[in-house]
Structures are given as C-alpha cells and as structure tokens.
Motif scaffolding. Sequence first.
Motif, PDB file in Angstrom:
ATOM      1  N   PHE A   1      12.722  14.379   0.090  1.00 22.58           N
ATOM      2  CA  PHE A   1      11.398  14.776   0.146  1.00 22.58           C
ATOM      3  C   PHE A   1      11.064  15.768   1.269  1.00 22.58           C
ATOM      4  CE2 PHE A   1      11.150  10.816  -2.282  1.00 22.58           C
ATOM      5  CZ  PHE A   1      10.523  11.668  -3.685  1.00 22.58           C
ATOM      6  N   LEU A   2      12.041  15.933   2.267  1.00 21.51           N
ATOM      7  CA  LEU A   2      11.879  16.782   3.335  1.00 21.51           C
ATOM      8  C   LEU A   2      12.298  18.187   3.098  1.00 21.51           C
ATOM      9  CD1 LEU A   2      13.268  14.516   6.223  1.00 21.51           C
ATOM     10  CD2 LEU A   2      10.854  14.802   5.467  1.00 21.51           C
ATOM     11  N   PRO A   3      11.509  19.109   3.327  1.00 24.49           N
ATOM     12  CA  PRO A   3      11.727  20.218   3.028  1.00 24.49           C
ATOM     13  C   PRO A   3      12.979  21.077   3.737  1.00 24.49           C
ATOM     14  CG  PRO A   3       9.608  20.490   4.706  1.00 24.49           C
ATOM     15  CD  PRO A   3      10.141  18.810   4.152  1.00 24.49           C
TER      16      PRO A   3
ATOM     17  N   TYR B   1       4.467  12.669   5.760  1.00 21.82           N
ATOM     18  CA  TYR B   1       5.398  12.616   6.731  1.00 21.82           C
ATOM     19  C   TYR B   1       5.311  11.370   7.692  1.00 21.82           C
ATOM     20  CZ  TYR B   1       6.523  17.550   6.115  1.00 21.82           C
ATOM     21  OH  TYR B   1       6.946  18.686   5.561  1.00 21.82           O
ATOM     22  N   PRO B   2       4.031  10.700   7.854  1.00 26.00           N
ATOM     23  CA  PRO B   2       3.938   9.602   8.390  1.00 26.00           C
ATOM     24  C   PRO B   2       4.096   8.457   7.496  1.00 26.00           C
ATOM     25  CG  PRO B   2       1.822  10.604   7.994  1.00 26.00           C
ATOM     26  CD  PRO B   2       2.649  11.737   7.930  1.00 26.00           C
ATOM     27  N   VAL B   3       4.014   8.744   6.175  1.00 27.74           N
ATOM     28  CA  VAL B   3       4.422   7.658   5.197  1.00 27.74           C
ATOM     29  C   VAL B   3       5.847   7.481   5.034  1.00 27.74           C
ATOM     30  CG1 VAL B   3       4.479   7.151   2.676  1.00 27.74           C
ATOM     31  CG2 VAL B   3       2.240   7.949   3.760  1.00 27.74           C
ATOM     32  N   LEU B   4       6.788   8.522   5.348  1.00 25.74           N
ATOM     33  CA  LEU B   4       8.134   8.480   5.251  1.00 25.74           C
ATOM     34  C   LEU B   4       8.620   7.792   6.587  1.00 25.74           C
ATOM     35  CD1 LEU B   4       9.286  11.972   3.593  1.00 25.74           C
ATOM     36  CD2 LEU B   4       9.299   9.839   2.728  1.00 25.74           C
TER      37      LEU B   4
ATOM     38  N   LEU C   1       0.943  -1.183  -0.003  1.00 21.38           N
ATOM     39  CA  LEU C   1      -0.206  -0.021   0.005  1.00 21.38           C
ATOM     40  C   LEU C   1       0.742   1.348  -0.220  1.00 21.38           C
ATOM     41  CD1 LEU C   1      -2.937   1.384   0.111  1.00 21.38           C
ATOM     42  CD2 LEU C   1      -2.649   1.186   2.741  1.00 21.38           C
ATOM     43  N   LEU C   2       1.813   1.287   0.912  1.00 22.91           N
ATOM     44  CA  LEU C   2       2.708   2.459   0.943  1.00 22.91           C
ATOM     45  C   LEU C   2       3.475   2.862  -0.231  1.00 22.91           C
ATOM     46  CD1 LEU C   2       4.022   2.288   4.579  1.00 22.91           C
ATOM     47  CD2 LEU C   2       2.390   3.579   3.711  1.00 22.91           C
ATOM     48  N   GLN C   3       4.053   1.682  -0.646  1.00 25.51           N
ATOM     49  CA  GLN C   3       4.711   1.790  -2.207  1.00 25.51           C
ATOM     50  C   GLN C   3       4.022   2.312  -3.367  1.00 25.51           C
ATOM     51  OE1 GLN C   3       6.832  -2.072  -2.676  1.00 25.51           O
ATOM     52  NE2 GLN C   3       8.453  -1.382  -1.458  1.00 25.51           N
ATOM     53  N   VAL C   4       2.797   1.727  -3.638  1.00 21.48           N
ATOM     54  CA  VAL C   4       1.953   2.080  -4.586  1.00 21.48           C
ATOM     55  C   VAL C   4       1.546   3.702  -4.467  1.00 21.48           C
ATOM     56  CG1 VAL C   4      -0.343   1.873  -5.727  1.00 21.48           C
ATOM     57  CG2 VAL C   4       1.134  -0.184  -5.257  1.00 21.48           C
ATOM     58  N   ALA C   5       1.156   3.821  -3.054  1.00 16.53           N
ATOM     59  CA  ALA C   5       0.539   5.173  -2.943  1.00 16.53           C
ATOM     60  C   ALA C   5       1.891   6.415  -2.624  1.00 16.53           C
ATOM     61  CB  ALA C   5      -0.329   5.172  -1.514  1.00 16.53           C
ATOM     62  N   PHE C   6       3.061   5.939  -2.705  1.00 16.88           N
ATOM     63  CA  PHE C   6       3.737   7.018  -2.269  1.00 16.88           C
ATOM     64  C   PHE C   6       4.019   8.215  -3.213  1.00 16.88           C
ATOM     65  CE2 PHE C   6       8.465   8.533  -2.550  1.00 16.88           C
ATOM     66  CZ  PHE C   6       8.637   8.700  -1.198  1.00 16.88           C
ATOM     67  N   PRO C   7       3.790   7.966  -4.611  1.00 20.55           N
ATOM     68  CA  PRO C   7       4.185   9.132  -5.478  1.00 20.55           C
ATOM     69  C   PRO C   7       2.964  10.111  -5.361  1.00 20.55           C
ATOM     70  CG  PRO C   7       4.570   7.008  -6.705  1.00 20.55           C
ATOM     71  CD  PRO C   7       3.900   6.719  -5.348  1.00 20.55           C
TER      72      PRO C   7
ATOM     73  N   VAL D   1       6.873   5.605   8.425  1.00 20.60           N
ATOM     74  CA  VAL D   1       6.638   4.076   8.315  1.00 20.60           C
ATOM     75  C   VAL D   1       7.640   3.358   7.308  1.00 20.60           C
ATOM     76  CG1 VAL D   1       5.210   2.424   7.643  1.00 20.60           C
ATOM     77  CG2 VAL D   1       4.169   4.520   8.865  1.00 20.60           C
ATOM     78  N   LEU D   2       8.032   4.092   6.235  1.00 19.86           N
ATOM     79  CA  LEU D   2       9.008   3.649   5.217  1.00 19.86           C
ATOM     80  C   LEU D   2      10.357   3.541   5.864  1.00 19.86           C
ATOM     81  CD1 LEU D   2       8.277   5.499   1.992  1.00 19.86           C
ATOM     82  CD2 LEU D   2       7.518   2.964   2.592  1.00 19.86           C
ATOM     83  N   LEU D   3      10.629   4.471   6.815  1.00 18.96           N
ATOM     84  CA  LEU D   3      12.035   4.336   7.699  1.00 18.96           C
ATOM     85  C   LEU D   3      11.718   3.252   8.406  1.00 18.96           C
ATOM     86  CD1 LEU D   3      14.603   5.481   8.599  1.00 18.96           C
ATOM     87  CD2 LEU D   3      13.241   6.975  10.298  1.00 18.96           C
ATOM     88  N   GLY D   4      10.916   2.928   9.195  1.00 14.63           N
ATOM     89  CA  GLY D   4      10.886   1.565  10.076  1.00 14.63           C
ATOM     90  C   GLY D   4      10.919   0.335   9.133  1.00 14.63           C
ATOM     91  N   MET D   5      10.134   0.500   7.933  1.00  8.42           N
ATOM     92  CA  MET D   5      10.437  -0.764   7.160  1.00  8.42           C
ATOM     93  C   MET D   5      11.695  -0.946   6.625  1.00  8.42           C
ATOM     94  SD  MET D   5       8.468  -1.257   3.616  1.00  8.42           S
ATOM     95  CE  MET D   5       9.723  -0.033   2.521  1.00  8.42           C
ATOM     96  N   HIS D   6      12.632  -0.003   6.440  1.00  2.00           N
ATOM     97  CA  HIS D   6      13.884  -0.094   5.944  1.00  2.00           C
ATOM     98  C   HIS D   6      14.963  -0.442   6.977  1.00  2.00           C
ATOM     99  CE1 HIS D   6      12.981   1.030   1.962  1.00  2.00           C
ATOM    100  NE2 HIS D   6      12.762   2.443   2.411  1.00  2.00           N
ATOM    101  N   LEU D   7      14.676  -0.109   8.043  1.00  2.00           N
ATOM    102  CA  LEU D   7      15.252  -0.595   9.322  1.00  2.00           C
ATOM    103  C   LEU D   7      14.870  -2.013   9.725  1.00  2.00           C
ATOM    104  CD1 LEU D   7      15.082   2.358  11.739  1.00  2.00           C
ATOM    105  CD2 LEU D   7      17.100   1.889  10.444  1.00  2.00           C
ATOM    106  N   GLY D   8      13.706  -2.403   9.466  1.00  2.75           N
ATOM    107  CA  GLY D   8      13.528  -4.001   9.527  1.00  2.75           C
ATOM    108  C   GLY D   8      14.165  -4.772   8.633  1.00  2.75           C
ATOM    109  N   ILE D   9      14.098  -4.412   7.368  1.00  2.00           N
ATOM    110  CA  ILE D   9      15.068  -5.086   6.176  1.00  2.00           C
ATOM    111  C   ILE D   9      16.413  -5.081   6.625  1.00  2.00           C
ATOM    112  CG2 ILE D   9      15.589  -4.788   3.803  1.00  2.00           C
ATOM    113  CD1 ILE D   9      12.956  -3.909   3.053  1.00  2.00           C
TER     114      ILE D   9
END
Length: 410
Positions: free
Chosen positions: A337-339, A304-307, A289-295, A309-317
């Motif tokens: 993508f952070l201002p 911000y919450p999507v990034l 869901l996050l990968q498809v909805a990311f763009p 969650v993705l940070l936690g996902m990459h740490l888990g990987i």
Amino acid sequence: MGSEQIPEPPSTAATPHRAAAHDPSIADTVHRWLRDRIGDLWALLTDRPISLYAASVLRIGYGLLYLVFLLREFPHRDEIWGPGSPWTPALAQQLFDQTGWNSILILSDSRAYFELCYVTALVTSALFMLGWRTRAMSVLFAVVVTSFHARSIFMTDGGDNLILLMSLYLVLTACGRRWSLDARRDRLKAARAGSAPEPARSFRAQQLLDARTTLITVVHNCGILVIGAQVCFLYGSAGLYKIQGPTWGGGTALHYALNLELFQPWPALSHLVDEYPLVIAIASYLTVLLQVAFPFVLFGRLKYPVLTVLLGMHLGIAVLLGLPVFSGAMIVADAVFLPDRFYAFLPRLWRRAARRTETGPSAPGRATGSGFVPLQGRPARPGAPASEQPAAPAQQDTTTPKVRPRSGRA
C-alpha cells in the motif's frame, strides 16, 4: 352516458419528476460518467505497470522470510517434512485424495530425494529474493511453498497461509523490474547498447510485441490489485470477527493471550506487560478499530499513521507472542500500500545520510558554522606560480558604512 365528463390529462407542471426522468440530458450525463469511469479503469490496467517497487519489496520480503524459515527448521526438517515425520507420505496422500492438494515431497520416500528437495527450496528462495530469472523463479518458488505447506499442513498457521497465497499471487506480477539482478542486467545491457538504433521490425512483429507488453501489464496490475484486496479482506474479516467476542469487547483479550504458555517465549516480559491493564485494554480496542477501519483509510494520507501503528502491533506480536513468521508476513504484505515514490525516495535518503556520515558536521580545521566561500577573480591556471594565484578577498569592515558610487546619469 352523455352527462359523463372526460378527465383532462395531467399537466406537465404538476409532475416535474416525470419530465426529469425522461430528460435526455440526464441520461447522457450518466452514460458519459459511466464511460469515463470505465475508461479510467481500463487506463489503470493497461497504460503502465503499477507498484513495481512494492512488488519487488514483496518478492524480497517473502523470499527472505521463507529462506530464514527453512534455515531455522533445518535441524528439524526430517521430523516436519521428511521420511521420519509422524505424518507419513501415505497419510499425506490419503489427505490429498480428499482435499485436492499435492506435493513434490511425497513423490519418493528416499532420504536423498528429500534432501535434494530441501536444498532446491533453499536455493530457490535465495534466487527469488535476489531476483535472478524472476519469472521462472517465481513459479518455482510457488511450487516449493505449496509443496512444503501441503506436506505438513497440520503444523501451519496464519503466517504460512498468507505466504502461500502471496507466493501464488506474485507469479502474476512483474516483481523483478526493480531492485533485482534482472534489473541490473537490463541496465548493463542498455548501457552497452548505448545509442545504437533498434532493429527494424515488421508490422506483425511490432503488433505482437505491443500485445505482449499490454498483456504483461494487465496481468501484473490485476495481481497487485488482488494482493491489496486480499490484505484488506484479511484485516476487515479479522476485525469483524473480534467484535463478536466478549473478550475483545471487554478489552481483556490480550490479557488471556499473554497468559497462555504456548505464546510465552519470554514469560517474564509477558507478565510485566500484563501488569498494566489499562494499556492492555487500549491496545485491544485500538487493534479492533484499526483492523475494521483499514480498508476505508487506504485512499488518503491517514493510511500512513495506520500502517505505522500496525507495524508496531506486528512487532509486538512477534516479540510478546513468539510469532515472527506471521508478523513478518503481515509486515511485508502491508508494504503493497506504499506508493512507488516512497520507495524511490529511500535510496536518495540513504545516499544523503551516507554523505553526511562521511563528511561529518564540519570539515577538519574549520570552525563550526562557517561556510565555504569561493575565491573571487579569474580561475587559477594549473601549474601557475603562487604569485599568479588569485588572492582571497579581504575581510570587509562591517562597522564602516558602504558608499554606493554615483553613476553618470542623473
């Protein structure tokens, strides 16, 4: 022939859509809207460089990541890239003739030459990370990453591919304007110059300077936009590819990944996580869901919450599957993508936390919760005796009501 009737022309009231189609006001509105959008896009590309802090974060992140990668593989450098590799320079050259790749590592079979290239790669990564002569170091860093990647291309993974792409894109950006030795040198030079007037330039010299500034700004902004588009394409294509598989649709893809011996740096931890199938299914669906909805969430606060969650996902990987280079490359890429206001706020937050740590919750000898009350009266003169020092105000009795003095006016 004489009895035939000539048909009357259709009335304009019966065909309002035709009148609207030829209405000049609508055409002018569309033309004005297109002109405004093109003007906004041109202003975005030429007015000022965007995401300077994000570009610096990418420079620091990928320079540090590749430096750590080279240091980690230092004991095995000869088997991976050197003359002792099973993939000999002759085989690499045959592949380059077919694919068009190239590498400075195959210019010589000498061990001394390879060691010199390896030391150069370490120094280049460190200087690129620190931002020393960033324009030249970015080009040299791209050459180093491309050469090492092409020399042993069959041992690379998705993280190596992303680092290669980002090293090429960062050549276009002004990634040394913030948090770098170059930026520090410019600040010191400006401080030494002080308020001295700038030397007068001729009209042609000023035009050349303005054209150079505009060109650098446009190239930098285009590079940042390409980096953002690359990350969006990576996430979107990965999510759409996962949807086509039955394991991701069934929520069991992570179960199979955790049971592969190749991706088990800590087998006990992998088996422990695998004991919770509900968590595995939720993580699988959430990943897709996050990968498809990311763009589609990048233009609002939902990013911000999507990034996060993705940070936690990459740490888990990185921890569960043993892919730290890939996870690190993706985490650094997400930083684009952070201002800038987010990165500009970080030093102030750090200084505020440091002051709180130094001062503590309360000063020694002072009751907790009591605030500092400045002394009233005239300020004390330096070196004055204690009798001339202003006295602290006496504590007021809160039990006695205050009486407001009567003024002379009615």
